[in-house]
Design a protein around this motif. Structure first.
Motif, PDB file in Angstrom:
ATOM      1  N   ASN A  80       0.829  -1.210   0.000  1.00  0.00           N
ATOM      2  CA  ASN A  80       0.000   0.000   0.000  1.00  0.00           C
ATOM      3  C   ASN A  80       0.861   1.257   0.000  1.00  0.00           C
ATOM      4  OD1 ASN A  80      -2.045  -1.833   0.240  1.00  0.00           O
ATOM      5  ND2 ASN A  80      -2.879  -1.020   2.143  1.00  0.00           N
TER       6      ASN A  80
ATOM      7  N   LEU B 294      -3.179   6.069   0.141  1.00  0.00           N
ATOM      8  CA  LEU B 294      -3.417   6.465  -1.254  1.00  0.00           C
ATOM      9  C   LEU B 294      -3.580   5.190  -2.072  1.00  0.00           C
ATOM     10  CD1 LEU B 294      -0.474   9.033  -1.383  1.00  0.00           C
ATOM     11  CD2 LEU B 294      -2.887   9.632  -1.347  1.00  0.00           C
ATOM     12  N   PHE B 295      -4.826   4.885  -2.408  1.00  0.00           N
ATOM     13  CA  PHE B 295      -5.075   3.616  -3.087  1.00  0.00           C
ATOM     14  C   PHE B 295      -4.658   3.670  -4.558  1.00  0.00           C
ATOM     15  CE2 PHE B 295      -8.438   3.468   0.294  1.00  0.00           C
ATOM     16  CZ  PHE B 295      -7.811   2.491   1.048  1.00  0.00           C
ATOM     17  N   LYS B 296      -4.008   2.576  -4.990  1.00  0.00           N
ATOM     18  CA  LYS B 296      -3.584   2.475  -6.395  1.00  0.00           C
ATOM     19  C   LYS B 296      -4.710   1.892  -7.247  1.00  0.00           C
ATOM     20  CE  LYS B 296      -0.385  -0.141  -4.862  1.00  0.00           C
ATOM     21  NZ  LYS B 296       0.700  -1.108  -4.657  1.00  0.00           N
ATOM     22  N   PHE B 297      -5.421   0.931  -6.637  1.00  0.00           N
ATOM     23  CA  PHE B 297      -6.496   0.242  -7.365  1.00  0.00           C
ATOM     24  C   PHE B 297      -7.861   0.503  -6.722  1.00  0.00           C
ATOM     25  CE2 PHE B 297      -2.624  -2.408  -7.413  1.00  0.00           C
ATOM     26  CZ  PHE B 297      -2.224  -2.109  -8.700  1.00  0.00           C
ATOM     27  N   GLY B 298      -7.863   0.601  -5.386  1.00  0.00           N
ATOM     28  CA  GLY B 298      -9.101   0.874  -4.665  1.00  0.00           C
ATOM     29  C   GLY B 298     -10.067  -0.291  -4.722  1.00  0.00           C
TER      30      GLY B 298
END
Lengths: 103, 436
Positions: A20, A99-103
């Protein structure tokens, strides 16, 4: 980490959160414990088990502590402890936190 | 930020906030949208399935530019026990249509795209900014927001709260009560990467555009009210499990332990073999249904999306309800603006009325009794999936015993599991009545 068919894989929390992205607001945690006199509530103690990021732990004195660096900002702790007054919870400052990359 | 006045301020850049901002921007309104993420989507989490209809009503040609993963051609529903699953599949080539009905998406990427369309519609977006509270005038009417940026409040005729499930701004401004643990589920999810061809072969798909959805009930929730899911993206698999927060608090089962058990279930493990996990997320899902919907409007404000508990937990629909409530709110506010009428609570009644006429409140009203039914009937998550799997085992095994004896064993097992036949019948009646 790799998931091989034959073996049971149970990653440790550090491994799980390692992928993450976080922007940690040093010295300005968005979750704080306001310790109660006479010990922690059952709700606060439950967070040691149910926080999905493992942010809550017991210290040597048996009191609940929080280290919110790995927090995924779900809000579970806030809702579980809403009646106890033991949590000071706010969103991280704009731009900080997970901070999500894919969520 | 200079003191400026907007027609509307939208809090949040998820599906509901984006839909509201887009609709008002297209209608020529002067809109400010505020999101606390680095970019729109960086704080947002979903399974995720995109239902085309809700988006198509705003952006008919979204398929040309939106980051879509796979369109869903097959839906599997599994009832799980420790070793088995029994279920149904529906797969159809008619889902391979020119304008597919449902897609898997990755929200961080999709929301970024949606926000780009919103900006193109003329909306001003500021990111990395957290809204702290609403600002009211002497009469109590909401007239703007206060953020964690320097420069004082920002003013607008109306504030649209698309701030998501936690709804801190509305709650801390006294517009709604705090969420109750039995009205929200905590879901955890991991994104596991595999080569596209591997996903194609493993899930029996024709090409990189076809996808599969698996929804799971039973031992996956360890006796809690909850479900698991597995969605195929183009080069990754989203796998997760979610249960009511009240159940987690009572049982004290770590959510990631539940997820690990699900990943290692014999029916699931081969699907993930060799995959590399690249993200672990957690998020709350509003599951209180119709009766948990807070007050939606007041003088100078209204609520859209998850913040309004707009999730159909039975059908696993949420983002489409978010987009629809956002769009309808935007349309209502644009109409008021055009007619020169202020966004008072009385004038905003059109929003609630329009929602009542849409599938959003019709569906939530239809399933009004389901949340209570599930909380009071844990056997639907424990006993029933176990009995069904045991019965299938007995039915399918060939072991020299005659079929009549096997049927008797299956029926005996069913009766024993629920104590007596009356309970078996009562379960069926209860589910049928809550469903109606």
């Amino acid at each position: 980490m790799t998931n091989k068919a034959a073996e049971t894989t149970v990653p440790r929390m550090e491994e799980r959160l390692y992928q993450n992205r976080y922007m940690v607001d040093e010295g300005n945690p968005h979750v704080r414990i306001l310790p109660r006199q006479g010990g922690d509530s059952p709700e606060l103690r439950a967070l040691v088990n149910i926080c999905p990021a493992g942010c809550y732990s017991l210290n040597e004195a048996g009191r609940v502590e929080v280290a919110a660096d790995g927090c995924m900002e779900c809000g579970t702790c806030r809702i579980v402890c809403q009646g106890t007054g033991e949590l000071d919870w706010s969103w991280p400052r704009g731009g900080y936190g997970v901070l999500f990359k894919f969520g | 930020m200079p003191v400026e006045h907007f027609d509307a301020i939208v809090v949040g850049a998820g599906p509901s906030g984006n839909a509201a901002a887009y609709t008002m921007g297209k209608a020529g309104m002067n809109v400010l949208q505020i999101d606390r993420g680095e970019y729109p989507g960086s704080k947002n989490v979903q399974g995720a399935i995109l239902y085309s209809d809700a988006l198509e009503r705003m952006i008919p040609d979204f398929r040309e530019t939106a980051p879509l993963e796979r369109h869903v051609v097959e839906q599997r529903f599994w009832m799980l026990d420790e070793k088995s699953h029994t279920g149904t599949h529906h797969r159809s080539d008619s889902f391979n249509e020119e304008r597919p009905n449902r897609y898997t998406i990755l929200r961080a990427q999709f929301d970024k795209w949606f926000a780009k369309q919103v900006r193109a519609a003329g909306v001003t977006l500021i990111t990395e900014t957290t809204v702290i509270e609403l600002v009211r005038n002497a009469e109590g009417r909401v007239i703007g927001v206060l953020t964690d940026r320097e420069g004082g409040p920002v003013h607008a005729d109306v504030v649209v709260l698309g701030e998501g499930v936690n709804g801190l701004v509305a709650q801390r401004s006294g517009l709604r009560p705090e969420l109750r643990p039995q009205h929200v589920a905590l879901a955890v999810k991991e994104t596991h990467f595999l080569p596209e061809e591997t996903i194609r072969e493993r899930f029996n798909l024709s090409d990189e555009n076809e996808g599969v959805v698996i929804e799971v009930l039973g031992s996956v929730s360890s006796g809690m009210v909850g479900t698991g899911f597995l969605y195929t993206n183009r080069e990754s698999i989203s796998i997760g499990v979610g249960c009511l927060v009240s159940d987690f608090a009572e049982k004290q089962i770590p959510p990631y332990a539940l997820l690990d058990r699900f990943k290692n279930h014999p029916s699931v493990r081969p699907l993930l073999k060799g995959a590399e996990m690249k993200e672990y997320v957690a998020h709350l899902i509003p599951e209180g249904g119709y009766d948990a919907i807070p007050k939606l409007t007041g003088d100078g404000w209204l609520i859209v999306g998850d913040a309004g508990q707009f999730v159909n937990a039975v059908h696993r629909e949420g983002s489409n309800l978010a987009m629809t409530t956002g769009r309808i709110a935007g349309e209502c506010l644009a109409r008021l603006k055009a007619e020169g009428r202020p966004a008072t609570e009385a004038n905003l009644k059109v929003y609630r009325d329009a929602l009542e006429q849409s599938f959003v409140l019709k569906d939530l009203r239809k399933y009004r009794k389901i949340p209570k039914l599930l909380k009071q009937n844990r056997q639907l998550f424990t006993t029933w999936p176990a009995v069904i799997n045991r019965s299938m085992q007995a039915f399918l095994r060939v072991d020299g015993r005659d079929k009549r004896a096997k049927e008797a064993e299956i029926l005996r097992g069913l009766k024993t599991a629920r104590g007596n036949w009356l309970n078996v019948a009562a379960d069926m009646v209860k589910v049928a009545r809550a469903w109606r």
